[in-house]
Design a protein around this motif. Sequence first.
Motif, mmCIF file in Angstrom:
data_model
loop_
_atom_site.group_PDB
_atom_site.id
_atom_site.type_symbol
_atom_site.label_atom_id
_atom_site.label_comp_id
_atom_site.label_asym_id
_atom_site.label_seq_id
_atom_site.Cartn_x
_atom_site.Cartn_y
_atom_site.Cartn_z
ATOM 1 N N ASP A 16 20.369 -17.455 -8.645
ATOM 2 C CA ASP A 16 20.083 -16.143 -8.051
ATOM 3 C C ASP A 16 20.984 -15.110 -8.697
ATOM 4 O OD1 ASP A 16 19.611 -13.909 -6.311
ATOM 5 O OD2 ASP A 16 19.025 -15.320 -4.742
ATOM 6 N N ASP A 84 15.720 -17.803 -7.201
ATOM 7 C CA ASP A 84 15.164 -16.521 -6.794
ATOM 8 C C ASP A 84 13.961 -16.225 -7.684
ATOM 9 O OD1 ASP A 84 14.868 -14.008 -5.634
ATOM 10 O OD2 ASP A 84 16.341 -13.068 -6.956
ATOM 11 N N TYR A 85 12.991 -15.486 -7.168
ATOM 12 C CA TYR A 85 11.834 -15.122 -7.985
ATOM 13 C C TYR A 85 12.164 -13.932 -8.882
ATOM 14 C CZ TYR A 85 7.177 -13.933 -9.539
ATOM 15 O OH TYR A 85 6.096 -13.669 -10.331
ATOM 16 N N CYS A 86 12.689 -12.864 -8.293
ATOM 17 C CA CYS A 86 12.942 -11.626 -9.044
ATOM 18 C C CYS A 86 14.351 -11.614 -9.626
ATOM 19 C CB CYS A 86 12.771 -10.401 -8.143
ATOM 20 S SG CYS A 86 11.087 -10.139 -7.628
ATOM 21 N N THR A 91 12.303 -14.531 -14.866
ATOM 22 C CA THR A 91 12.021 -14.636 -13.430
ATOM 23 C C THR A 91 12.100 -16.093 -12.994
ATOM 24 O OG1 THR A 91 9.628 -15.003 -13.675
ATOM 25 C CG2 THR A 91 10.387 -12.688 -13.595
ATOM 26 N N SER A 114 12.238 -15.551 -2.323
ATOM 27 C CA SER A 114 12.056 -14.136 -2.623
ATOM 28 C C SER A 114 12.130 -13.325 -1.334
ATOM 29 C CB SER A 114 10.696 -13.912 -3.289
ATOM 30 O OG SER A 114 10.482 -12.536 -3.541
ATOM 31 N N GLU A 116 10.341 -10.671 -1.133
ATOM 32 C CA GLU A 116 9.023 -10.032 -1.076
ATOM 33 C C GLU A 116 7.955 -11.048 -0.683
ATOM 34 O OE1 GLU A 116 9.258 -6.721 -4.498
ATOM 35 O OE2 GLU A 116 9.544 -8.779 -5.204
ATOM 36 N N ARG A 121 1.678 -14.026 -5.359
ATOM 37 C CA ARG A 121 2.868 -14.565 -6.040
ATOM 38 C C ARG A 121 3.220 -15.940 -5.468
ATOM 39 N NH1 ARG A 121 8.020 -10.863 -5.824
ATOM 40 N NH2 ARG A 121 6.823 -9.755 -7.409
#
Length: 189
Positions: A16, A84-86, A91, A114, A116, A121
Motif C-alpha cells: 500500500d 491496495d488497488y490505487c 496499480t 480499495s 472506492e 473494478r
Amino acid sequence: MGNMATQTRFHVLAVDDSLIDRKLIERLLKTSSYQVTAVDSGSKALEFLGLNGENEDEERNSSVESVSAADEDHQVGVNLIITDYCMPGMTGYDLLRKIKQSSSFKDIPVVIMSSENIPSRINRCLEDGAEEFFLKPVKLSDVNKLRPHLMKGITTKNEMQSNTNKRKGSEEIQSPDRTRPRYNELEVV
C-alpha cells in the motif's frame, strides 16, 4: 500467545502506498498472528518476490519495512499478498496480473483492497484471480476472511499427499499361498 508458536505462521506481503493504511493492515495482520512484510508499491512487491530481476537484493533491503531474519535469508515464502488497488506507477490490479502470470507465484492468493466501491473494478479483479476484494478501511473481520484462502493451499498439498498414501494402501496384495486378493490385510469373500 504460547500456543501460536506451535501453529503455522503464515507470511503475508502487504502492499500500500499510504503509510497509514499500510500500518493499519500490518497491525491487523500481526494481531491475527501473521508474519508481515510491508512495502509501499507494486514494483517493490515484485522486487521482494524476485520478479523484477536486477539489483534485487539492494533494493529489496532498502524498500522493505518489516522483515524478519528468516526473510533475509530467503527461507520463508509468501503465503498471501494483500494490495491496495490505487497506487502510483503500478496499480494493485497490475500487480495481480503479474503475479498470476508468474509460474512461481500464480497459486499465491491475492487480495485487493480499495476505498472506492466500484463494482466493475471489483468484478474485474475477482474475475482475473483475486480471492477477495476488501473495502477500506480494512477491519479485523476482513482479515479473519483470509485464513480459509491460506488453508486452501495447505489442504491441497495435504490432499495430494493423502491420495498418494490411500492408493498405496488399497492396492491389491497378492499372496502366493492364497487364491483370493487381500485388501489392507483383509480377505475378500
